[in-house]
Design a protein around this motif. Structure first.
Motif, PDB file in Angstrom:
ATOM      1  N   PRO A  88      -3.055   2.252   8.334  1.00  0.00           N
ATOM      2  CA  PRO A  88      -3.437   3.087   7.632  1.00  0.00           C
ATOM      3  C   PRO A  88      -2.823   3.863   6.308  1.00  0.00           C
ATOM      4  O   PRO A  88      -2.943   3.878   5.417  1.00  0.00           O
ATOM      5  CB  PRO A  88      -3.720   4.146   9.084  1.00  0.00           C
ATOM      6  CG  PRO A  88      -2.982   3.436   9.943  1.00  0.00           C
ATOM      7  CD  PRO A  88      -3.060   1.703   9.779  1.00  0.00           C
ATOM      8  N   PHE A 132      -7.018   8.981   6.412  1.00  0.00           N
ATOM      9  CA  PHE A 132      -6.062   8.042   6.998  1.00  0.00           C
ATOM     10  C   PHE A 132      -4.764   8.675   7.209  1.00  0.00           C
ATOM     11  O   PHE A 132      -4.232   8.181   8.688  1.00  0.00           O
ATOM     12  CB  PHE A 132      -5.831   6.857   5.939  1.00  0.00           C
ATOM     13  CG  PHE A 132      -6.977   5.912   5.616  1.00  0.00           C
ATOM     14  CD1 PHE A 132      -7.280   5.922   7.101  1.00  0.00           C
ATOM     15  CD2 PHE A 132      -7.158   5.893   4.607  1.00  0.00           C
ATOM     16  CE1 PHE A 132      -8.461   4.460   6.572  1.00  0.00           C
ATOM     17  CE2 PHE A 132      -8.023   5.296   4.472  1.00  0.00           C
ATOM     18  CZ  PHE A 132      -8.851   4.538   5.203  1.00  0.00           C
ATOM     19  N   TRP A 157      -5.381   3.266  15.249  1.00  0.00           N
ATOM     20  CA  TRP A 157      -5.571   4.473  14.543  1.00  0.00           C
ATOM     21  C   TRP A 157      -7.580   3.821  14.786  1.00  0.00           C
ATOM     22  O   TRP A 157      -8.111   5.157  13.936  1.00  0.00           O
ATOM     23  CB  TRP A 157      -5.186   4.273  13.582  1.00  0.00           C
ATOM     24  CG  TRP A 157      -5.631   2.712  12.432  1.00  0.00           C
ATOM     25  CD1 TRP A 157      -4.613   1.589  12.988  1.00  0.00           C
ATOM     26  CD2 TRP A 157      -6.754   2.734  11.727  1.00  0.00           C
ATOM     27  NE1 TRP A 157      -5.381   0.641  12.135  1.00  0.00           N
ATOM     28  CE2 TRP A 157      -6.222   0.662  11.432  1.00  0.00           C
ATOM     29  CE3 TRP A 157      -7.489   3.802  11.522  1.00  0.00           C
ATOM     30  CZ2 TRP A 157      -7.176   0.800   9.845  1.00  0.00           C
ATOM     31  CZ3 TRP A 157      -7.921   2.921  10.153  1.00  0.00           C
ATOM     32  CH2 TRP A 157      -7.981   1.198   9.299  1.00  0.00           C
ATOM     33  N   SER A 162      -8.006   9.611  16.945  1.00  0.00           N
ATOM     34  CA  SER A 162      -7.601   9.526  15.475  1.00  0.00           C
ATOM     35  C   SER A 162      -8.966  10.194  14.705  1.00  0.00           C
ATOM     36  O   SER A 162      -8.625  10.307  13.708  1.00  0.00           O
ATOM     37  CB  SER A 162      -7.555   7.927  15.865  1.00  0.00           C
ATOM     38  OG  SER A 162      -6.257   7.514  15.654  1.00  0.00           O
TER      39      SER A 162
END
Lengths: 335, 441
Positions: A88, A132, A157, A162
């Motif tokens: 990310p 992100f 993630w 997330s």
């Protein structure tokens, strides 16, 4: 408060400033993306553009500040985060390149097709980057980044927490941007744009509030210790944030957006600090504490000295820049 | 990483040196009431804005990359040489703010106040160069910290970190290099214009200002570079030995110009007896340490590339020195710049030559330090990320930066063409005031 705590507070101040200024900056790109075709979207785009142009660089220097303080003050945590969250963060870096280049090039080109291309790059990465970054924050908050750095490179993630926090970052930015743009449009006396962004600010406020609540639910299921922190030590901040958010929304609905800006900023800042307080004393829940992750004392001294110098030099220059910017706006754009 | 740094170093040079050159034009314009010089300053500041924006972006990405690609380096030594980066962040911040004020202020500030708002850009450009290069020189001469038996950093001495052993020569070398690159690049643009027959005062002045800067900077740079090489022979003998093809420690070391190192033999080089020893210690009897002082695993890879990069850098520097001298002599004789076609052709290629010299110098300092990322402390292989797919992401970055480079070039060309067509103002640039909106996507 020990010295590592002070440096952590400096780091958090940087995160907050980036979340507010950088977030609003991304948010302006978000509205650019949704503004519609070249004809219809010209008005909102021009307003967003005028608001961003002189300050967009300064807004993003906060990110560099955060990165530098993180790797100097808390190098092991930084290395662990960048190792686990390689994907990310790489995508966010990519988005930052495309966004900055798109913005700079769009200003300097004239053919419509090229402006379209650069504008699309700018606007779409304005959404991807905060997503992100938020996903990375969600990974840290939910304890998926272990201190040794060998966390799972995908599931760390790609998980509900997330995803919710990533979306929260996108909409919180859009919310801030819409509120700032309402104020800018008012200063320009552009009633149509005031209406335009007021409606969007209200929508984004509702969504952001819902996502924040969703974030709480996700943390409850996913990262119990941080959730506990939020509803105990962090509770005053959570309540403060909710009150600010509700207050800003009420002012917008009442058509008196004057005080909405500080309230919106307060709501976002309180969430950031609530997060920090909730996971304290951990830097990486629950494997690395602030104290254990900190650099030697002399490095922290040097960092604090640099921070002091930054406050002494950068703050007055920033004030000068924002003042010149606002005054020029008051004088109108004639040249 | 190497590639992105190699890209960023050119843009960083712009950030270091371009503001100074634009401000010189601005000063001349104000001092003599010269509208042509003012127009140059105005245009240069706009080019500067585009380049600074791209440079800021690539710089941000670099700070990401530091962590993404080198977790081993940052986790272990971030607390040491991160200090330099913290200082750089401060300067960069100041630079970003004042670039915005300067570009925004063309019409809104009084002329001298506007000029003054440009000065912090120059100062912070220098300060930024100082701190970033100090971080790089720390990697060559790590100092200012104590480790325990396990090699963990236990104490840091920030002043010794920033003013490490190699900073004294690396910093001026980079700053002067930046001034040379920008000076020659800007001059080459106007030389091309003059070769195409645009010999107005605008082009003459656009050539004269940057060339004068480089004519001053180049001789100093050669002196600094010479000092740097001597220090490297002392501080990083293996790097020096690879650069100069010194295979065994010896007195009367010869200097090789060009040539390749194949199977332990130097081939195709021009060999000058004793010169290398002279250069290191001003005497043929000077001992020069050879590659044999290090285990094969501790020697830099690809000595041929290192050697040729070093030779190219020095050769180009002397060629540029000659160009500057040509300029200075002609100026003294005739009080006017030389305008012969051959002179202009030489200037036209000097920009590319200066960039090539910059990149060669960068190869020398970085590849020459291998296999270490922190000299004799941390191996590159131990610092690099273990993430899979690293080659894919590198390839992606390469393509992205190529696109970025091409787009920058195209945008600047379009700007130049518009100026030539008499669209004197207001090309919009980042930070600049907005002209009436053209419908944009």
């Amino acid at each position: 408060m020990s010295e590592p705590d002070v440096v952590a507070a400096v780091l958090w101040t940087g995160v907050t400033l980036y979340a507010v200024f950088g977030g609003a900056d991304f948010g302006a790109g978000f509205w650019d993306l949704l503004a519609g075709g070249a004809e219809r979207g010209a008005g909102p785009r021009a307003l967003a553009d005028r608001s961003l142009t002189p300050v967009w660089e300064a807004n993003h220097v906060w990110l560099i500040f955060v990165l530098v303080v993180a790797w100097t003050g808390f190098p092991r945590a930084f290395a662990a985060v960048t190792s686990t969250l390689f994907v990310p963060l790489l995508l966010a870096a990519l988005g930052i390149v495309l966004r900055g280049a798109g913005f700079a090039f769009r200003k300097a080109t004239r053919p419509l097709a090229a402006r379209r291309l650069f504008g699309a790059l700018f606007a779409s990465s304005s959404v991807l980057v905060p997503f992100f970054l938020g996903a990375a924050v969600g990974a840290v908050a939910s304890g998926r980044v272990p201190a040794h750095g060998a966390g799972d490179r995908l599931t760390s993630w790609l998980n509900p927490t997330s995803a919710v926090i990533g979306a929260l970052f996108v909409f919180a930015g859009a919310y801030l941007a819409a509120i700032f743009l309402v104020a800018d449009a008012r200063r320009e006396g552009d009633a149509e744009m005031v209406r335009y962004f007021r409606a969007r600010a209200i929508g984004a406020a509702a969504l952001t509030g819902a996502l924040a609540a969703g974030g709480l639910v996700a943390l409850h299921a996913d990262a119990r210790s941080v959730f506990e922190g939020l509803v105990h030590e962090g509770l005053p901040l959570v309540i403060f944030s909710a009150l600010c958010g509700a207050g800003a929304l009420a002012l917008l609905l009442a058509g008196a957006p004057r005080g909405a800006r500080p309230l919106a900023v307060g709501a976002v800042a309180a969430v950031i600090w609530g997060w920090g307080v909730a996971q304290y004393p951990y830097l990486l829940p629950s494997s690395l504490t602030v104290r254990a992750g900190a650099a030697p004392g002399a490095t922290l001294d040097a960092l604090l000295a640099v921070f002091g110098a930054a406050v002494a030099v950068v703050v007055p220059s920033l004030v000068l820049l924002y003042t010149l910017h606002q005054r020029a706006r008051l004088e109108g754009e004639e040249s | 990483m190497g590639f992105t740094l190699g890209f960023h170093i050119v843009l960083a040079s712009m950030g270091i040196a371009f503001p100074a050159i634009a401000l010189i034009a601005n000063w001349i314009g104000l001092r003599r009431g010269d509208p042509v010089a003012l127009e140059l300053a105005r245009r240069w500041s706009k080019v500067m804005a585009v380049l600074f924006a791209v440079g800021a972006v690539t710089g941000t990405v670099l700070s990401f990359e530091m962590g993404l690609l080198w977790p081993g380096l940052m986790g272990r030594y971030g607390e040491v040489f991160g200090i330099s980066f913290a200082i750089e962040a401060l300067f960069f911040f100041t630079e970003a703010i004042f670039i915005a004020i300067y570009i925004y202020g063309w019409r809104r500030l009084s002329p001298w106040a506007h000029f003054a708002s440009g000065l912090p850009i120059v100062v912070s450009g220098l300060g930024g160069a100082l701190s970033v290069v100090s971080a790089n020189s720390w990697m060559n001469q790590p100092g200012g910290f104590d480790v325990d038996a396990a090699g963990r950093v236990v104490a840091v001495h920030p002043v010794d970190v920033v003013f490490n052993g190699a900073a004294a020569y690396e910093i001026p070398h980079m700053v002067l290099g930046a001034y040379m690159v920008v000076g020659f690049l800007v001059a080459s643009v106007y030389a091309v214009g003059m070769l195409r027959g645009r010999r107005d005062r605008h082009h003459r002045l656009g050539l004269a200002i940057p060339l004068s800067v480089t004519a001053l900077a180049t001789p100093i740079q050669i002196f600094v570079g010479d000092t740097a090489a001597r220090s490297i022979a002392h501080d990083q003998p293996v790097k020096f030995a690879a650069i100069e093809y010194v295979q065994r420690t010896t007195t009367h070391a010869p200097e090789y110009l060009g040539g390749a190192l194949v199977g332990g033999k130097v081939r195709g080089a021009l060999k000058i007896p004793d010169l290398d020893s002279y250069l290191v210690g001003f005497s043929a009897g000077q001992r020069v340490k050879g590659l044999d002082t290090a285990k094969p695993a501790d020697r830099p890879p690809a000595p041929t590339m290192l050697h040729l990069a070093f030779d190219a850098m020095v050769g180009l520097a002397f060629a540029l020195l000659a160009l500057g001298a040509w300029w200075a002599v002609a100026w003294r004789r005739r009080r006017a710049p030389p305008e012969g076609r051959w002179f202009l052709r030489a200037v036209a290629v000097s920009g590319v030559a200066a960039v090539a010299a910059l990149e060669c110098g960068w190869i020398v300092t970085e590849v020459g330090r291998q296999p270490w990322v922190v000299y004799q402390r941390l191996r590159t292989a131990d610092a690099v990320t273990a993430a899979s797919g690293i080659w894919w992401s590198l390839a992606g970055v390469l393509i992205l930066y190529l696109a970025l480079g091409i787009a920058t070039g195209l945008v600047l060309r379009a700007l130049a063409r518009r100026w030539r067509d008499g669209d004197s103002d207001d090309a919009e640039v980042p930070y600049g005031p907005t002209a009436p909106e053209v419908a944009a996507p």
